[in-house]
Design a protein around this motif. Structure first.
Motif, PDB file in Angstrom:
ATOM      1  N   ILE A 261       0.841  -1.211   0.000  1.00  8.51           N
ATOM      2  CA  ILE A 261       0.000   0.000   0.000  1.00  8.51           C
ATOM      3  C   ILE A 261       0.868   1.250   0.000  1.00  8.51           C
ATOM      4  O   ILE A 261       0.602   2.216  -0.725  1.00  8.51           O
ATOM      5  CB  ILE A 261      -0.942  -0.011   1.227  1.00  8.51           C
ATOM      6  N   LEU A 262       1.926   1.244   0.797  1.00  3.59           N
ATOM      7  CA  LEU A 262       2.800   2.407   0.902  1.00  3.59           C
ATOM      8  C   LEU A 262       3.468   2.716  -0.439  1.00  3.59           C
ATOM      9  O   LEU A 262       3.562   3.892  -0.840  1.00  3.59           O
ATOM     10  CB  LEU A 262       3.859   2.160   1.984  1.00  3.59           C
ATOM     11  N   ASP A 263       3.944   1.692  -1.133  1.00  3.67           N
ATOM     12  CA  ASP A 263       4.582   1.912  -2.432  1.00  3.67           C
ATOM     13  C   ASP A 263       3.601   2.500  -3.441  1.00  3.67           C
ATOM     14  O   ASP A 263       3.955   3.392  -4.233  1.00  3.67           O
ATOM     15  CB  ASP A 263       5.153   0.591  -2.966  1.00  3.67           C
ATOM     16  N   LYS A 264       2.359   1.998  -3.447  1.00  7.19           N
ATOM     17  CA  LYS A 264       1.358   2.517  -4.384  1.00  7.19           C
ATOM     18  C   LYS A 264       0.967   3.952  -4.030  1.00  7.19           C
ATOM     19  O   LYS A 264       0.709   4.768  -4.924  1.00  7.19           O
ATOM     20  CB  LYS A 264       0.138   1.603  -4.385  1.00  7.19           C
ATOM     21  N   LEU A 265       0.925   4.255  -2.729  1.00  7.40           N
ATOM     22  CA  LEU A 265       0.645   5.627  -2.313  1.00  7.40           C
ATOM     23  C   LEU A 265       1.760   6.573  -2.758  1.00  7.40           C
ATOM     24  O   LEU A 265       1.506   7.719  -3.150  1.00  7.40           O
ATOM     25  CB  LEU A 265       0.484   5.693  -0.791  1.00  7.40           C
ATOM     26  N   LYS A 266       2.991   6.088  -2.702  1.00  6.85           N
ATOM     27  CA  LYS A 266       4.112   6.913  -3.132  1.00  6.85           C
ATOM     28  C   LYS A 266       4.031   7.195  -4.630  1.00  6.85           C
ATOM     29  O   LYS A 266       4.246   8.336  -5.082  1.00  6.85           O
ATOM     30  CB  LYS A 266       5.423   6.208  -2.785  1.00  6.85           C
ATOM     31  N   GLU A 267       3.715   6.164  -5.412  1.00  7.81           N
ATOM     32  CA  GLU A 267       3.565   6.355  -6.865  1.00  7.81           C
ATOM     33  C   GLU A 267       2.455   7.353  -7.167  1.00  7.81           C
ATOM     34  O   GLU A 267       2.592   8.233  -8.035  1.00  7.81           O
ATOM     35  CB  GLU A 267       3.268   5.009  -7.530  1.00  7.81           C
ATOM     36  N   LYS A 268       1.330   7.209  -6.460  1.00  6.27           N
ATOM     37  CA  LYS A 268       0.206   8.129  -6.668  1.00  6.27           C
ATOM     38  C   LYS A 268       0.587   9.545  -6.248  1.00  6.27           C
ATOM     39  O   LYS A 268       0.222  10.526  -6.920  1.00  6.27           O
ATOM     40  CB  LYS A 268      -0.993   7.649  -5.858  1.00  6.27           C
ATOM     41  N   SER A 269       1.360   9.655  -5.172  1.00  9.36           N
ATOM     42  CA  SER A 269       1.802  10.962  -4.694  1.00  9.36           C
ATOM     43  C   SER A 269       2.669  11.652  -5.732  1.00  9.36           C
ATOM     44  O   SER A 269       2.517  12.856  -5.993  1.00  9.36           O
ATOM     45  CB  SER A 269       2.570  10.790  -3.383  1.00  9.36           C
ATOM     46  N   ILE A 270       3.600  10.904  -6.338  1.00  7.20           N
ATOM     47  CA  ILE A 270       4.476  11.475  -7.369  1.00  7.20           C
ATOM     48  C   ILE A 270       3.658  11.917  -8.581  1.00  7.20           C
ATOM     49  O   ILE A 270       3.884  12.995  -9.153  1.00  7.20           O
ATOM     50  CB  ILE A 270       5.542  10.435  -7.783  1.00  7.20           C
ATOM     51  N   GLU A 271       2.673  11.099  -8.946  1.00  2.58           N
ATOM     52  CA  GLU A 271       1.812  11.440 -10.092  1.00  2.58           C
ATOM     53  C   GLU A 271       1.031  12.722  -9.836  1.00  2.58           C
ATOM     54  O   GLU A 271       0.979  13.611 -10.692  1.00  2.58           O
ATOM     55  CB  GLU A 271       0.853  10.276 -10.352  1.00  2.58           C
ATOM     56  N   LEU A 272       0.446  12.832  -8.638  1.00  7.16           N
ATOM     57  CA  LEU A 272      -0.330  14.031  -8.302  1.00  7.16           C
ATOM     58  C   LEU A 272       0.553  15.267  -8.184  1.00  7.16           C
ATOM     59  O   LEU A 272       0.144  16.372  -8.543  1.00  7.16           O
ATOM     60  CB  LEU A 272      -1.086  13.810  -6.986  1.00  7.16           C
ATOM     61  N   ASN A 273       1.776  15.068  -7.730  1.00  7.76           N
ATOM     62  CA  ASN A 273       2.682  16.190  -7.523  1.00  7.76           C
ATOM     63  C   ASN A 273       3.106  16.826  -8.849  1.00  7.76           C
ATOM     64  O   ASN A 273       3.465  17.998  -8.894  1.00  7.76           O
ATOM     65  CB  ASN A 273       3.915  15.712  -6.758  1.00  7.76           C
ATOM     66  N   LYS A 274       3.067  16.046  -9.913  1.00  9.40           N
ATOM     67  CA  LYS A 274       3.457  16.582 -11.232  1.00  9.40           C
ATOM     68  C   LYS A 274       2.368  17.443 -11.855  1.00  9.40           C
ATOM     69  O   LYS A 274       2.629  18.167 -12.824  1.00  9.40           O
ATOM     70  CB  LYS A 274       3.786  15.417 -12.163  1.00  9.40           C
ATOM     71  N   ARG A 275       1.164  17.363 -11.319  1.00 10.53           N
ATOM     72  CA  ARG A 275       0.035  18.099 -11.917  1.00 10.53           C
ATOM     73  C   ARG A 275      -0.120  19.445 -11.215  1.00 10.53           C
ATOM     74  O   ARG A 275      -0.834  19.606 -10.232  1.00 10.53           O
ATOM     75  CB  ARG A 275      -1.233  17.260 -11.824  1.00 10.53           C
ATOM     76  N   ASP A 276       0.589  20.439 -11.726  1.00 10.85           N
ATOM     77  CA  ASP A 276       0.613  21.761 -11.105  1.00 10.85           C
ATOM     78  C   ASP A 276      -0.730  22.475 -11.162  1.00 10.85           C
ATOM     79  O   ASP A 276      -0.976  23.413 -10.404  1.00 10.85           O
ATOM     80  CB  ASP A 276       1.678  22.637 -11.786  1.00 10.85           C
ATOM     81  N   ASN A 277      -1.592  22.058 -12.076  1.00  9.77           N
ATOM     82  CA  ASN A 277      -2.877  22.740 -12.231  1.00  9.77           C
ATOM     83  C   ASN A 277      -3.869  22.390 -11.130  1.00  9.77           C
ATOM     84  O   ASN A 277      -4.945  22.992 -11.030  1.00  9.77           O
ATOM     85  CB  ASN A 277      -3.488  22.405 -13.591  1.00  9.77           C
ATOM     86  N   LEU A 278      -3.527  21.400 -10.277  1.00  9.74           N
ATOM     87  CA  LEU A 278      -4.434  20.990  -9.204  1.00  9.74           C
ATOM     88  C   LEU A 278      -4.015  21.639  -7.882  1.00  9.74           C
ATOM     89  O   LEU A 278      -2.829  21.761  -7.590  1.00  9.74           O
ATOM     90  CB  LEU A 278      -4.407  19.459  -9.047  1.00  9.74           C
TER      91      LEU A 278
ATOM     92  N   ARG B   6      -8.360   4.785   0.339  1.00  9.09           N
ATOM     93  CA  ARG B   6      -9.530   4.001   0.747  1.00  9.09           C
ATOM     94  C   ARG B   6      -9.825   2.891  -0.265  1.00  9.09           C
ATOM     95  O   ARG B   6     -10.263   1.799   0.092  1.00  9.09           O
ATOM     96  CB  ARG B   6     -10.737   4.926   0.917  1.00  9.09           C
ATOM     97  N   THR B   7      -9.571   3.183  -1.545  1.00  2.00           N
ATOM     98  CA  THR B   7      -9.754   2.162  -2.578  1.00  2.00           C
ATOM     99  C   THR B   7      -8.757   1.024  -2.382  1.00  2.00           C
ATOM    100  O   THR B   7      -9.107  -0.168  -2.480  1.00  2.00           O
ATOM    101  CB  THR B   7      -9.563   2.778  -3.977  1.00  2.00           C
ATOM    102  N   LEU B   8      -7.492   1.379  -2.112  1.00  3.58           N
ATOM    103  CA  LEU B   8      -6.463   0.366  -1.867  1.00  3.58           C
ATOM    104  C   LEU B   8      -6.816  -0.480  -0.650  1.00  3.58           C
ATOM    105  O   LEU B   8      -6.673  -1.710  -0.668  1.00  3.58           O
ATOM    106  CB  LEU B   8      -5.098   1.042  -1.640  1.00  3.58           C
ATOM    107  N   TRP B   9      -7.258   0.178   0.420  1.00  2.24           N
ATOM    108  CA  TRP B   9      -7.539  -0.539   1.667  1.00  2.24           C
ATOM    109  C   TRP B   9      -8.709  -1.516   1.507  1.00  2.24           C
ATOM    110  O   TRP B   9      -8.661  -2.640   2.013  1.00  2.24           O
ATOM    111  CB  TRP B   9      -7.837   0.459   2.787  1.00  2.24           C
ATOM    112  N   SER B  10      -9.729  -1.095   0.798  1.00  5.78           N
ATOM    113  CA  SER B  10     -10.902  -1.966   0.629  1.00  5.78           C
ATOM    114  C   SER B  10     -10.550  -3.236  -0.133  1.00  5.78           C
ATOM    115  O   SER B  10     -11.211  -4.268   0.040  1.00  5.78           O
ATOM    116  CB  SER B  10     -12.021  -1.212  -0.092  1.00  5.78           C
ATOM    117  N   ALA B  11      -9.490  -3.182  -0.971  1.00  4.72           N
ATOM    118  CA  ALA B  11      -9.102  -4.352  -1.751  1.00  4.72           C
ATOM    119  C   ALA B  11      -7.952  -5.133  -1.121  1.00  4.72           C
ATOM    120  O   ALA B  11      -7.577  -6.192  -1.621  1.00  4.72           O
ATOM    121  CB  ALA B  11      -8.692  -3.911  -3.162  1.00  4.72           C
ATOM    122  N   SER B  12      -7.408  -4.626  -0.037  1.00  6.12           N
ATOM    123  CA  SER B  12      -6.235  -5.260   0.571  1.00  6.12           C
ATOM    124  C   SER B  12      -6.633  -6.401   1.510  1.00  6.12           C
ATOM    125  O   SER B  12      -7.630  -6.299   2.244  1.00  6.12           O
ATOM    126  CB  SER B  12      -5.429  -4.231   1.361  1.00  6.12           C
TER     127      SER B  12
END
Length: 783
Positions: A329-346, A360-366
């Motif tokens: 879960i932590l690794d996937k959160l890190k990947e998602k964090s990097i992806e979101l961080n690149k989107r300056d418009n948000l 929450r999506t990750l946790w429900s499937a874990s």
């Protein structure tokens, strides 16, 4: 008028004049010249009326100063009469410059003696200064204003009232009664010595200090004072229902009494031109403390056997069952964090919300969701909702499980592993593993904070290695760059020690660029112990019980005739401290059962090597064999020989239609041992021999009142008279070590004469005992 807590009260010292020509003339003596004395860097002040101590860890660190203003400490005014129910009249301690010199000189002595003791120096120095100020207050109550005037009668009175520490020595009960009586008639007094935060009342220690004349920070307060002040101020009683109901409840430990007596002894060892005690007050501080104290030494409570099993089981689940899914879960959160961080418009808040939804999506499937059904995991970092557990709490609980695994398996102290607010603790690369064709073995590099105060390497097991690997993996997971691992590998060991493993970050959409925050054991262990369902009072925030459990397991695993190995591993400075870890009466029931702990089927090779349930039986066989071979002596040796001779004369077959005397020595040893054990005699290896006595037997250390064996109070001389004692040449070596230690004290003329004479007497007795036991072993014939 004295200002206290921004209010003014009529102080009992107002307009008090010092009467008497003796006091007037002696008080004006010039100050002692202490400038020529070499001073430690912790001693900052050269002012007569202010003592300043530097509490920094080293002389190169930014100063952390403690100021003790002697003009705000008081002694009882001489030759002033006061009525019953009235506090004594006070004068500032600075009225007597020679007493300020005493405290300055004593502080210099303390800093020179203890200033280099890391972590404990400043607290020890400040505590002793306050003790000295309180002692001066005590002698002033007896009309003494010079230490050289103090007599043995004064010290007898001091000891007579020391059962509750400074509370009873300074007659605090009477002082509080007087204060309460005054406050009932004048609410302004209550307002001047209390503060309110919201609806919660606090008694100001500074205000009480100025009212009574000495420091009261560590002294207890009676419940009746809280009750009155709460009633007068309309505070919340539920949150301030503190204090004791009777001064009989106040009991201080032997070590606390020792601290007080040691301070008074130190007032004898001052420079010649400073007022000082004319004789050494207390020759046997530990013995006196034991007699004075009403409370047995408050050692860390031991973990029960059941709780130990629960703790280890919970720790293993987190390390081996839960951690793989947490890292996923932590690794996937890190990947998602990097992806979101690149989107300056948000916006940052939008990215944060998106990351939370993704979690929450990750946790429900874990699979973890089904494993941790008792937890409502519904937040990333924190949650204000009651009963909601955050993902960060799960990571902190994993760290707790790793800490416990290292603590139990290595007997290291809390800060040696975690390093809370310290420059040490487990670091990246602290494990060194070597492998060959047959096996692999590992060492762990840990800083020892109390004795050697440097890094030391210890052999360690696979469970410790796995715990450190999890912590290292967690550290890397929080790094923002993928190539950070290579940068860490290239570091020197000195710089690597700065990469502490017990750290954590909040999970935010800035690609983990935020700073680390420390893991704090007392705050972050709560969920672990709740899930383990153990005694929180013993364990929450405490780590020393794990050090004790290691010692007990070690002691019952081996035929440990000497404590040298265990003492070396614990890094104790003397064997007596080690012996306390395994013979403290408060832990005896756990100690005698601890060998059963690893009968439970924990993971093979992931916990310490199993302790064989037959360990005492095997030890008994070895000891019986020693007797039959003529290599042992002692009271119980005679019993074994008598039983052996009795079996020799029996005509009944005992094994395979053979009589006892027809069997070989090995078979005789086994039968003899079984017969002894059927009578509930089991060997307990002690420092100076083996004790075969159980509680129902009449050992020489048996307490006639409690019918318990007090092995912790035994001496070599007492054991030598016991019918259940056995010793060999190996144990005599321990006696000889004790003898050599006593001999050093005897010849150390820096020690007080009484101590040297006591050591001489004890060494003479021990020498005679050693010679006698050697003769008995020499005479012990093979049966």
């Amino acid at each position: 008028m004295v200002k206290v807590a921004n209010k003014e009260i009529q102080h009992k010292t107002s307009q008090v004049k010092v009467k008497g020509s003796v006091h007037r003339s002696r008080a004006k003596q010039p100050s002692a010249n202490l400038d020529s004395i070499k001073k430690h860097w912790r001693y900052v002040s050269d002012e007569n009326n202010i003592i300043i101590i530097n509490r920094a860890e080293s002389s190169t660190d930014k100063p952390k100063l403690t100021h003790i203003d002697l003009s705000k400490r008081f002694v009882i005014a001489p030759n002033v009469e006061y009525k019953d129910g009235e506090l004594p009249k006070l004068v500032p301690l600075t009225t007597y410059p020679h007493l300020c010199d005493v405290l300055r000189a004593y502080t210099i002595e303390l800093t020179n003696k203890h200033g280099n003791a890391k972590n404990t120096a400043s607290a020890l120095i400040v505590r002793n200064i306050y003790n000295a100020i309180r002692f001066i207050h005590f002698i002033s109550a007896r009309g003494k204003y010079y230490l050289e005037d103090v007599t043995r009668t004064d010290l007898d009175a001091f000891l007579e009232s020391a059962h509750s520490g400074w509370y009873s020595i300074l007659n605090m009960n009477e002082k509080y009664n007087t204060l309460i009586a005054s406050a009932k008639n004048d609410i302004n007094i209550t307002k001047s010595i209390t503060t309110k935060a919201g609806n919660v009342l606090t008694i100001s220690n500074d205000a009480i200090r100025e009212y009574f004349g000495f420091d009261v920070r560590t002294l207890p307060k009676p419940k009746k004072s809280y009750d009155l002040f709460i009633k007068q101020t309309g505070s919340n009683k539920d949150k301030t229902n503190r204090g004791f109901t009777s001064d009989k409840e106040i009991q201080i430990s032997e070590s606390a009494v020792e601290s007080i007596l040691t301070t008074v002894n130190g007032l004898r060892e001052l420079p010649d031109d400073v007022d000082r005690l004319s004789f050494l007050p207390f020759h046997d501080v530990p013995g006196i403390a034991k007699n004075v104290s009403l409370k047995s030494e408050g050692r860390t409570e031991n973990i029960s056997l059941d709780d130990t099993v629960k703790i280890l089981d919970t720790s293993l689940k987190w390390m081996y069952d839960y951690s793989p899914f947490l890292f996923d879960i932590l690794d996937k959160l890190k990947e998602k964090s990097i992806e979101l961080n690149k989107r300056d418009n948000l916006t940052f808040s939008y990215r944060t919300e998106s990351l939370g939804i993704f979690f929450r999506t990750l946790w429900s499937a874990s699979p973890l969701k089904d494993m941790l059904t008792e937890l409502n995991v519904d937040a990333l970092n924190t949650s204000k909702k009651h009963g909601v557990t955050s993902f960060k709490q799960l990571i902190l609980t994993l760290q707790t499980s790793c800490f416990i695994a290292v603590a139990i398996n290595n007997a290291r102290r809390r800060n040696e592993i975690i390093g809370e607010n310290k420059k040490y603790g487990l670091y990246y690369g602290c494990i060194n593993t070597q492998k060959n064709d047959v096996l692999s073995y590992s060492k762990i590099d840990i800083y020892i904070e109390k004795t050697v105060q440097e890094y030391c390497q210890f052999w360690t097991n696979d469970l410790t290695v796995d715990a450190v690997k999890i912590l290292e993996k967690l550290y890397l997971s929080y790094l923002p760059e993928k190539n950070s691992f290579e940068q860490i590998k290239e570091r020197s060991i000195k710089s690597s020690r700065n990469i502490k493993l017990f750290q954590i970050k909040n999970i935010t959409p800035d690609a983990f660029n935020n700073d680390y925050s420390p893991y704090v054991y007392s705050d972050h262990c709560k969920l672990f112990f709740k899930m383990a369902n153990v005694n929180k009072k013993v364990l929450e925030g405490k780590a020393h019980p794990f050090r004790r459990i290691f010692s007990l397991i070690y002691h019952y695993r081996f035929k440990n005739q000497k404590l040298h190995a265990l003492s070396h591993h614990l890094r104790h400075t003397d064997y007596e401290m080690t012996r306390v870890y395994i013979t403290d009466p408060e832990m005896r029931s756990s100690a005698e059962r601890i060998e059963k702990l690893y009968k439970l089927s924990f993971r093979e090779n992931e916990v310490m090597d199993s302790i064989n349930s037959q360990v005492q039986h095997e030890l008994a066989i070895d000891l019986v064999s020693d007797v039959l071979n003529g290599d042992a002596a002692g009271g119980f040796t005679k019993r074994i020989k008598r039983l052996h001779n009795l079996l020799l004369n029996r005509t009944k077959a005992v094994k395979e239609n053979k009589r006892y005397k027809q069997l070989d020595r090995k078979e005789q040893t086994e039968i003899l041992t079984d017969s002894i054990e059927r009578h509930n005699n089991n060997p307990n290896s002690r420092l100076h021999g083996v004790c075969w006595a159980e509680n129902k037997h009449k050992g020489a250390c048996r307490n006639d009142t409690t019918n318990e064996l007090e092995r912790h109070n035994t001496t070599p001389e007492l054991c030598a008279t016991c019918a259940y004692h056995q010793y060999t040449e190996e144990y005599i070596e321990n006696l000889e070590d004790d003898y050599n230690s006593l001999l050093k004290i005897t010849n150390d003329y820096s020690k007080p004469q009484a101590q040297r004479l006591g050591a001489k007497k004890a060494s003479d007795n021990l020498k005679a005992l050693i010679e006698l036991e050697k003769q008995l072993i020499e005479k012990a014939e093979s049966v």
